[in-house]
Design an enzyme around this catalytic site. Structure first.
Site, PDB file in Angstrom:
ATOM      1  N   LYS A 173       0.850  -1.201   0.000  1.00  9.50           N
ATOM      2  CA  LYS A 173       0.000   0.000   0.000  1.00  9.50           C
ATOM      3  C   LYS A 173       0.887   1.252   0.000  1.00  9.50           C
ATOM      4  CE  LYS A 173      -1.959  -1.433   3.769  1.00  9.50           C
ATOM      5  NZ  LYS A 173      -2.829  -1.703   4.928  1.00  9.50           N
ATOM      6  N   THR A 206      -8.799   9.620   7.970  1.00  9.22           N
ATOM      7  CA  THR A 206      -8.503   8.344   7.310  1.00  9.22           C
ATOM      8  C   THR A 206      -8.295   7.207   8.309  1.00  9.22           C
ATOM      9  OG1 THR A 206      -6.146   8.941   7.275  1.00  9.22           O
ATOM     10  CG2 THR A 206      -7.448   9.467   5.314  1.00  9.22           C
ATOM     11  N   GLY A 208      -8.628   3.923  10.163  1.00  8.99           N
ATOM     12  CA  GLY A 208      -9.237   2.653   9.811  1.00  8.99           C
ATOM     13  C   GLY A 208      -9.058   2.228   8.370  1.00  8.99           C
ATOM     14  N   THR A 209      -8.274   2.973   7.610  1.00 10.42           N
ATOM     15  CA  THR A 209      -8.124   2.672   6.186  1.00 10.42           C
ATOM     16  C   THR A 209      -7.594   1.265   5.946  1.00 10.42           C
ATOM     17  OG1 THR A 209      -7.661   5.013   5.779  1.00 10.42           O
ATOM     18  CG2 THR A 209      -7.105   3.466   4.026  1.00 10.42           C
ATOM     19  N   GLY A 210      -6.530   0.886   6.662  1.00  8.77           N
ATOM     20  CA  GLY A 210      -5.919  -0.422   6.436  1.00  8.77           C
ATOM     21  C   GLY A 210      -6.832  -1.577   6.808  1.00  8.77           C
ATOM     22  N   CYS A 211      -7.500  -1.460   7.953  1.00  6.75           N
ATOM     23  CA  CYS A 211      -8.442  -2.499   8.380  1.00  6.75           C
ATOM     24  C   CYS A 211      -9.568  -2.638   7.362  1.00  6.75           C
ATOM     25  CB  CYS A 211      -9.046  -2.147   9.738  1.00  6.75           C
ATOM     26  SG  CYS A 211      -7.854  -1.837  11.055  1.00  6.75           S
TER      27      CYS A 211
END
Length: 266
Positions: A173, A206, A208-211
């Site tokens: 990412k 932003t 919580g983007t990865g989860c």
């Protein structure tokens, strides 16, 4: 039957990341979400004020309870703070006939450590080999491999370093890159490469983007999509969620998991 997805992760009391983000994503994308809680955090828009890991026995019991009765079409892992937890969860997902999306969570959005240094080797040697897709961000790539990504040109080298540990696919990412006007991610299995681009949005909310991304990928896999198809759809969903991210508290607000569902008005 509705596709079933299991998240194995920590709780975010602020509701923006972790188990809460995972279940919201699953609801929004039309699958039945289930959860195995690995840790409880005291967390808000400003950071993580405390974290308490659950016993390995409790994690195993939750997992077996769900998988043995209900069954799963995909598993997603998030916060696993200790080597003991990493090893136990790796064993569980290896023994489950379903694709696994591994989000090797190392630090929170605010820079708070969520993975003990002593657990890194277990992530490398136990968890990553069990992954259908691993989804590290740039900080996690450095933490796991020592490779520092400073430009888009470094993404391929980062992916190769992660693939050395055995996941079938890796999604690097590139959202933390600062030299581009696009959010660029690289998905590869070492042979095929897919470069995913989206506009870099001017929104600081932003959390919580990865989860959310990892959960969205798991939803796509549970529906029978290929890895490239699932990742492409997940990227589109997360881009919309970031665009709709909203202020909450005094710090960094969450992405909007329900952006595509519309909002009821009164």
């Amino acid at each position: 039957m509705i596709p079933r997805v299991l998240t194995v992760a920590g709780s975010d009391s602020g509701g923006g990341a972790g188990i809460q983000a995972d279940l919201k994503t699953m609801l929004a994308l039309g699958v039945h979400g289930m959860s195995v809680l690995t840790a409880v955090t005291a967390q808000n828009s400003l950071g993580v004020q405390g974290a308490w890991e659950l016993p390995v026995a409790a994690v195993r019991a939750q997992y077996r309870s769900v998988v043995d009765d209900i069954g799963v079409q995909a598993v997603k892992t998030g916060m696993l703070s200790s080597a003991e937890l990493v090893e136990a969860v790796a064993e569980l997902i290896t023994g489950t006939d379903a694709p696994a999306v591994v989000d090797p969570v190392g630090v929170s959005k605010h820079g708070d450590p969520l993975l003990a240094a002593s657990a890194l080797d277990a992530v490398r040697t136990k968890l990553l080999p069990a992954a259908t897709v691993a989804t590290p961000n740039l900080d996690e790539v450095t933490q796991l491999t020592g490779v520092r990504v400073r430009s888009e040109a470094d993404l391929r080298r980062a992916a190769a370093a992660v693939l050395e540990y055995g996941p079938r696919w890796v999604l690097i990412k590139g959202g933390h890159l600062t030299d581009a006007d696009q959010a660029v991610d690289l998905l590869t299995d070492g042979c095929a490469e897919h470069v995913l681009r989206a506009p870099r949005l001017d929104n600081r909310h932003t959390h919580g983007t990865g989860c959310t991304l990892a959960s969205a990928i798991a939803c796509g896999l549970a529906k029978g999509r290929s890895v490239p198809e699932a990742v492409t759809a997940a990227k589109e969903y997360v881009t919309g969620a970031i665009a709709a991210g909203f202020a909450l508290g005094a710090g960094i607000g969450p992405v909007d998991h329900g952006w595509a569902l519309g909002r009821a008005t009164t």
